[in-house]
Scaffold this motif. Sequence first.
Motif, short mmCIF file in Angstrom:
data_model
loop_
_atom_site.label_atom_id
_atom_site.label_comp_id
_atom_site.label_asym_id
_atom_site.label_seq_id
_atom_site.Cartn_x
_atom_site.Cartn_y
_atom_site.Cartn_z
N THR A 224 -28.09 -19.34 17.56
CA THR A 224 -26.67 -19.59 17.27
C THR A 224 -26.35 -19.47 15.79
O THR A 224 -25.21 -19.71 15.39
CB THR A 224 -26.27 -20.99 17.75
N LEU A 225 -27.32 -19.08 14.96
CA LEU A 225 -27.13 -18.91 13.52
C LEU A 225 -26.50 -20.16 12.89
O LEU A 225 -25.45 -20.12 12.26
CB LEU A 225 -26.31 -17.67 13.20
N ARG A 253 -18.67 -11.74 12.42
CA ARG A 253 -19.24 -11.37 13.71
C ARG A 253 -20.75 -11.68 13.73
O ARG A 253 -21.48 -11.29 12.83
CB ARG A 253 -19.01 -9.89 13.99
N SER A 254 -21.20 -12.38 14.78
CA SER A 254 -22.60 -12.80 14.84
C SER A 254 -23.36 -12.22 16.03
O SER A 254 -24.54 -12.52 16.19
CB SER A 254 -22.67 -14.33 14.91
N GLU A 255 -22.70 -11.38 16.84
CA GLU A 255 -23.40 -10.81 17.99
C GLU A 255 -24.61 -10.00 17.52
O GLU A 255 -24.54 -9.26 16.55
CB GLU A 255 -22.47 -9.90 18.80
N ARG A 276 -30.66 -12.24 10.12
CA ARG A 276 -31.07 -10.88 10.44
C ARG A 276 -30.07 -10.15 11.33
O ARG A 276 -29.57 -10.71 12.31
CB ARG A 276 -32.43 -10.91 11.15
N ASP A 277 -29.82 -8.88 10.99
CA ASP A 277 -28.98 -8.01 11.82
C ASP A 277 -29.91 -7.17 12.69
O ASP A 277 -30.66 -6.33 12.19
CB ASP A 277 -28.14 -7.11 10.92
N GLY A 282 -26.28 -3.27 8.74
CA GLY A 282 -26.16 -3.72 7.36
C GLY A 282 -25.62 -5.13 7.22
O GLY A 282 -25.11 -5.49 6.15
N ARG A 283 -25.72 -5.95 8.27
CA ARG A 283 -25.19 -7.32 8.20
C ARG A 283 -26.25 -8.34 7.78
O ARG A 283 -25.97 -9.54 7.76
CB ARG A 283 -24.60 -7.72 9.55
#
Length: 363
Positions: A224-225, A253-255, A276-277, A282-283
Amino acid sequence: MKVIIFATLALIGTFQAQTTPVYVGTGADGIYTLELDEETGMLSNRRHVVKGEGMGFQELNKGGDILFSTYKKEGKGAVAAYSIEGGKFTEVSSQTYDGGGLCHVSIDANEKVLFGADYGGGKVVSFPIEGGRIGVVASLMQHKGASVNKQRQERPHAHSIYAGPDNKFAYAPDLGIDQVKFYAFNANGKLTDKGGFKSIPGSGPRHMKFGKDGSHAYVLNELTLTVTGFSRDEKTGILTMKNTVSVLPSGRRSEKMSCSEIRVSQDGKFIYTANRDLTEEGRDSLTVLSVAQDGSLKHLETTPAAVWIPRNINLSPSGHWLLVAGQKSNEVTSHRIDKKTGKISFSGKSAEIPKAMCINFAK
């Protein structure tokens, strides 16, 4: 003239001393060392010091002369200890256990117990240690259960384990069962199951750190970051949930993103996380949270990580630098820390390290 020469030599000596050795565990071919320039953030003098498989996480003893590492020995999960002298790493001992491989290791404050977490097997293990000598397994504890995320929480996934501030209890975040498992342990490394502390369903606890005075604990939730703050009873070791904050700004956006590592500044005022993306958009980012007097958390900033998949981060002993291990971009980067505000800025400096996964600093 002599005074000028001596003064110049003194300045040169001071400048040369402003470098800190860095140890980098990898998912490729072992352990590397670098030198961090404390003035510029430059990372140089790369050396491949230990060749091995499964060496993605390490921890140093207090004296800085023994490094404990995850390891693969003849295809089996194992731990290994290396003595460090004059920049040379020499294997002192190793020990296998009944499992496929560890993702995390740590040692207790008295340096008598080595702990390990087996993500794939959903269990934790402990070994007695004496200096760099690792004894046979003292305890192997199998976690049980599942949680709401059917893709990631179908069974236990023990992700890390740490001795608490009083060195009587060990805490093991398990992503698969949404719990921080709770163990008592003795000087021989024997673990006794004391239950666990529930996290928010679906959060996926991964790593954790304790506040400066030990009265609070902070758990990084991979799925869930978020970071959940707990108060900690100093007598019983029991954790009580306080508040949970997102590591991303509102609306971000966290998906298909996840968290990897959490660190606390030396003064206990700031928390740092790596995000981490998983889609290579590049997120990838780093987050700074502030810690209030009562231990509650507040988001301060989220900034680019300057790597692809920041697997691990660590704060330099000086507190002036945050180093980031880029697992898929095969590099380590340095980020300057403003110790007053806690905020960070990328130095522009990096070093190539294959599948960089864990960062430690010489002591």
